[in-house]
Design a protein around this motif. Structure first.
Motif, PDB file in Angstrom:
ATOM      1  N   LEU A   1       0.827  -1.208   0.000  1.00 14.44           N
ATOM      2  CA  LEU A   1       0.000   0.000   0.000  1.00 14.44           C
ATOM      3  C   LEU A   1       0.864   1.262   0.000  1.00 14.44           C
ATOM      4  N   GLU A   2       1.943   1.230   0.769  1.00 10.38           N
ATOM      5  CA  GLU A   2       2.820   2.406   0.823  1.00 10.38           C
ATOM      6  C   GLU A   2       3.525   2.644  -0.507  1.00 10.38           C
ATOM      7  N   ASP A   3       3.581   1.610  -1.336  1.00 12.86           N
ATOM      8  CA  ASP A   3       4.160   1.765  -2.664  1.00 12.86           C
ATOM      9  C   ASP A   3       3.327   2.719  -3.517  1.00 12.86           C
ATOM     10  N   ALA A   4       2.061   2.892  -3.148  1.00 17.72           N
ATOM     11  CA  ALA A   4       1.183   3.808  -3.889  1.00 17.72           C
ATOM     12  C   ALA A   4       1.385   5.263  -3.472  1.00 17.72           C
ATOM     13  N   ILE A   5       2.144   5.494  -2.416  1.00 20.95           N
ATOM     14  CA  ILE A   5       2.377   6.854  -1.932  1.00 20.95           C
ATOM     15  C   ILE A   5       3.485   7.501  -2.753  1.00 20.95           C
ATOM     16  N   PRO A   6       3.254   8.670  -3.324  1.00 20.72           N
ATOM     17  CA  PRO A   6       4.320   9.333  -4.094  1.00 20.72           C
ATOM     18  C   PRO A   6       5.517   9.607  -3.204  1.00 20.72           C
ATOM     19  N   SER A   7       6.710   9.338  -3.734  1.00 14.52           N
ATOM     20  CA  SER A   7       7.927   9.463  -2.936  1.00 14.52           C
ATOM     21  C   SER A   7       8.306  10.910  -2.669  1.00 14.52           C
ATOM     22  N   THR A   8       7.961  11.811  -3.589  1.00 19.49           N
ATOM     23  CA  THR A   8       8.248  13.234  -3.403  1.00 19.49           C
ATOM     24  C   THR A   8       7.039  14.035  -3.844  1.00 19.49           C
TER      25      THR A   8
ATOM     26  N   GLU B   1       7.005  16.080  -6.106  1.00 16.31           N
ATOM     27  CA  GLU B   1       7.031  16.267  -7.549  1.00 16.31           C
ATOM     28  C   GLU B   1       6.560  15.040  -8.309  1.00 16.31           C
ATOM     29  N   ASP B   2       6.558  13.882  -7.667  1.00 19.61           N
ATOM     30  CA  ASP B   2       6.168  12.646  -8.327  1.00 19.61           C
ATOM     31  C   ASP B   2       4.662  12.472  -8.205  1.00 19.61           C
ATOM     32  N   GLN B   3       3.935  12.898  -9.215  1.00 19.68           N
ATOM     33  CA  GLN B   3       2.479  12.841  -9.176  1.00 19.68           C
ATOM     34  C   GLN B   3       1.924  12.026 -10.335  1.00 19.68           C
ATOM     35  N   ARG B   4       2.723  11.072 -10.825  1.00 15.94           N
ATOM     36  CA  ARG B   4       2.260  10.272 -11.950  1.00 15.94           C
ATOM     37  C   ARG B   4       1.202   9.265 -11.552  1.00 15.94           C
ATOM     38  N   GLY B   5       1.223   8.826 -10.295  1.00 16.40           N
ATOM     39  CA  GLY B   5       0.302   7.784  -9.885  1.00 16.40           C
ATOM     40  C   GLY B   5       0.654   6.465 -10.537  1.00 16.40           C
TER      41      GLY B   5
ATOM     42  N   PHE C   1     -11.327  -5.000  -1.323  1.00 13.76           N
ATOM     43  CA  PHE C   1     -11.174  -3.753  -0.581  1.00 13.76           C
ATOM     44  C   PHE C   1      -9.756  -3.199  -0.694  1.00 13.76           C
ATOM     45  N   LEU C   2      -8.763  -4.051  -0.500  1.00 11.65           N
ATOM     46  CA  LEU C   2      -7.374  -3.602  -0.519  1.00 11.65           C
ATOM     47  C   LEU C   2      -6.938  -3.169  -1.912  1.00 11.65           C
ATOM     48  N   ALA C   3      -7.347  -3.915  -2.942  1.00  7.38           N
ATOM     49  CA  ALA C   3      -6.962  -3.558  -4.310  1.00  7.38           C
ATOM     50  C   ALA C   3      -7.578  -2.226  -4.710  1.00  7.38           C
ATOM     51  N   ASN C   4      -8.833  -2.024  -4.344  1.00  7.56           N
ATOM     52  CA  ASN C   4      -9.469  -0.743  -4.672  1.00  7.56           C
ATOM     53  C   ASN C   4      -8.867   0.390  -3.854  1.00  7.56           C
ATOM     54  N   THR C   5      -8.457   0.102  -2.620  1.00  6.39           N
ATOM     55  CA  THR C   5      -7.746   1.102  -1.830  1.00  6.39           C
ATOM     56  C   THR C   5      -6.439   1.485  -2.505  1.00  6.39           C
ATOM     57  N   TYR C   6      -5.713   0.476  -2.977  1.00  4.59           N
ATOM     58  CA  TYR C   6      -4.436   0.709  -3.631  1.00  4.59           C
ATOM     59  C   TYR C   6      -4.610   1.594  -4.867  1.00  4.59           C
ATOM     60  N   PHE C   7      -5.535   1.223  -5.747  1.00  3.37           N
ATOM     61  CA  PHE C   7      -5.720   2.001  -6.970  1.00  3.37           C
ATOM     62  C   PHE C   7      -6.298   3.383  -6.678  1.00  3.37           C
ATOM     63  N   GLY C   8      -7.113   3.474  -5.634  1.00  6.02           N
ATOM     64  CA  GLY C   8      -7.616   4.786  -5.240  1.00  6.02           C
ATOM     65  C   GLY C   8      -6.486   5.693  -4.771  1.00  6.02           C
ATOM     66  N   MET C   9      -5.557   5.137  -4.019  1.00  3.72           N
ATOM     67  CA  MET C   9      -4.405   5.919  -3.566  1.00  3.72           C
ATOM     68  C   MET C   9      -3.539   6.340  -4.750  1.00  3.72           C
ATOM     69  N   GLN C  10      -3.397   5.447  -5.731  1.00  2.25           N
ATOM     70  CA  GLN C  10      -2.614   5.788  -6.912  1.00  2.25           C
ATOM     71  C   GLN C  10      -3.242   6.961  -7.666  1.00  2.25           C
ATOM     72  N   THR C  11      -4.558   7.005  -7.697  1.00  2.71           N
ATOM     73  CA  THR C  11      -5.246   8.128  -8.343  1.00  2.71           C
ATOM     74  C   THR C  11      -5.068   9.403  -7.537  1.00  2.71           C
ATOM     75  N   MET C  12      -5.166   9.284  -6.211  1.00  3.69           N
ATOM     76  CA  MET C  12      -4.980  10.436  -5.337  1.00  3.69           C
ATOM     77  C   MET C  12      -3.571  11.000  -5.421  1.00  3.69           C
TER      78      MET C  12
ATOM     79  N   ARG D   1      -1.926  11.831  -7.843  1.00 10.54           N
ATOM     80  CA  ARG D   1      -1.828  12.885  -8.854  1.00 10.54           C
ATOM     81  C   ARG D   1      -2.297  14.242  -8.318  1.00 10.54           C
ATOM     82  N   LEU D   2      -2.875  14.256  -7.127  1.00  9.81           N
ATOM     83  CA  LEU D   2      -3.419  15.495  -6.565  1.00  9.81           C
ATOM     84  C   LEU D   2      -2.406  16.258  -5.724  1.00  9.81           C
ATOM     85  N   GLY D   3      -1.262  15.661  -5.482  1.00  7.58           N
ATOM     86  CA  GLY D   3      -0.246  16.345  -4.681  1.00  7.58           C
ATOM     87  C   GLY D   3      -0.625  16.486  -3.224  1.00  7.58           C
ATOM     88  N   LEU D   4      -1.366  15.517  -2.690  1.00 12.76           N
ATOM     89  CA  LEU D   4      -1.799  15.579  -1.296  1.00 12.76           C
ATOM     90  C   LEU D   4      -0.633  15.304  -0.350  1.00 12.76           C
ATOM     91  N   PRO D   5      -0.713  15.794   0.892  1.00 10.51           N
ATOM     92  CA  PRO D   5       0.384  15.558   1.847  1.00 10.51           C
ATOM     93  C   PRO D   5       0.484  14.096   2.229  1.00 10.51           C
TER      94      PRO D   5
END
Length: 204
Positions: free
Chosen positions: A101-108, A110-114, A171-182, A184-188
């Protein structure tokens, strides 16, 4: 395998061979489509990124659509066997799921590719059956990985056996893909950490 394309010199001399690695070119095309999406990536963009002329590019990979689908396949192949590798690495289903799941978190910031697959589904699944099918396959493989991890965690007493592994995987797979979409929003970072913590709590 190295591919040769032949270029005619202005003087009309014998054609000279220019060698290139199709896998390397495919990697470059994948990165470009991942960054810009299908519609915003032009043929000239692909030429500029890969260093190939249009003739060589399309003779090797087909149309822009075919290259895009091959780039998607290339991206998905990199995640094959995720659950087995993670269990070998962490020896704990909870730790493996957290890492996944943490793999879906942008590392910086500037990384908003999702996720390339999640992006492709959002952009193309409604209008292109081939992209839709690949996105479905990627989701199914992700669910298989999560289901295997949940079942392992239940067998080891990490997770409650009251939860249906298949439902938990959905649930987990949809959480993962939802985080990947998020992503791109540059959230903290804190937003993603809360999502991961909530998902892990739901398994106990």
């Amino acid at each position: 395998m190295t591919t040769r394309c032949f270029l005619i010199s202005p003087s009309g001399a014998m054609p000279r061979a220019k060698e290139f690695d199709p896998d390397e070119v495919l990697e470059q095309a994948m990165e470009l489509f991942w960054e810009n999406g299908f519609e915003a990536t032009s043929a000239q963009d692909l030429v500029d990124r890969t260093g190939l002329n249009r003739s060589s590019l399309y003779n090797t990979f087909g149309s822009k659509q075919e290259l895009y689908l091959r780039a998607l396949d290339h991206y998905c192949q990199q995640d094959a066997g995720a659950s087995e590798r993670l269990l070998d690495q962490f020896n704990s289903a909870r730790a493996a799921i957290r890492h996944l799941l943490e793999d879906a978190i942008p590392s910086t910031g500037e990384d908003q590719r999702g996720c390339f697959v999640a992006n492709a589904a959002a952009e193309r699944a409604h209008c292109d059956d081939d992209t839709c099918e690949r996105a479905r396959q990627a989701l199914s493989k992700m669910e298989d990985s999560f289901r295997a991890l949940v079942e392992h965690g239940q067998a080891q007493g990490e997770f409650s056996e009251e939860h249906d592994p298949e439902a938990s995987a959905h649930f987990l797979a949809n959480t993962y893909f939802g985080m990947q979409t998020m992503a791109r929003l540059g959230l903290p970072r804190e937003v993603f950490d809360d999502v991961v913590a909530g998902a892990l709590r739901a398994l106990t």
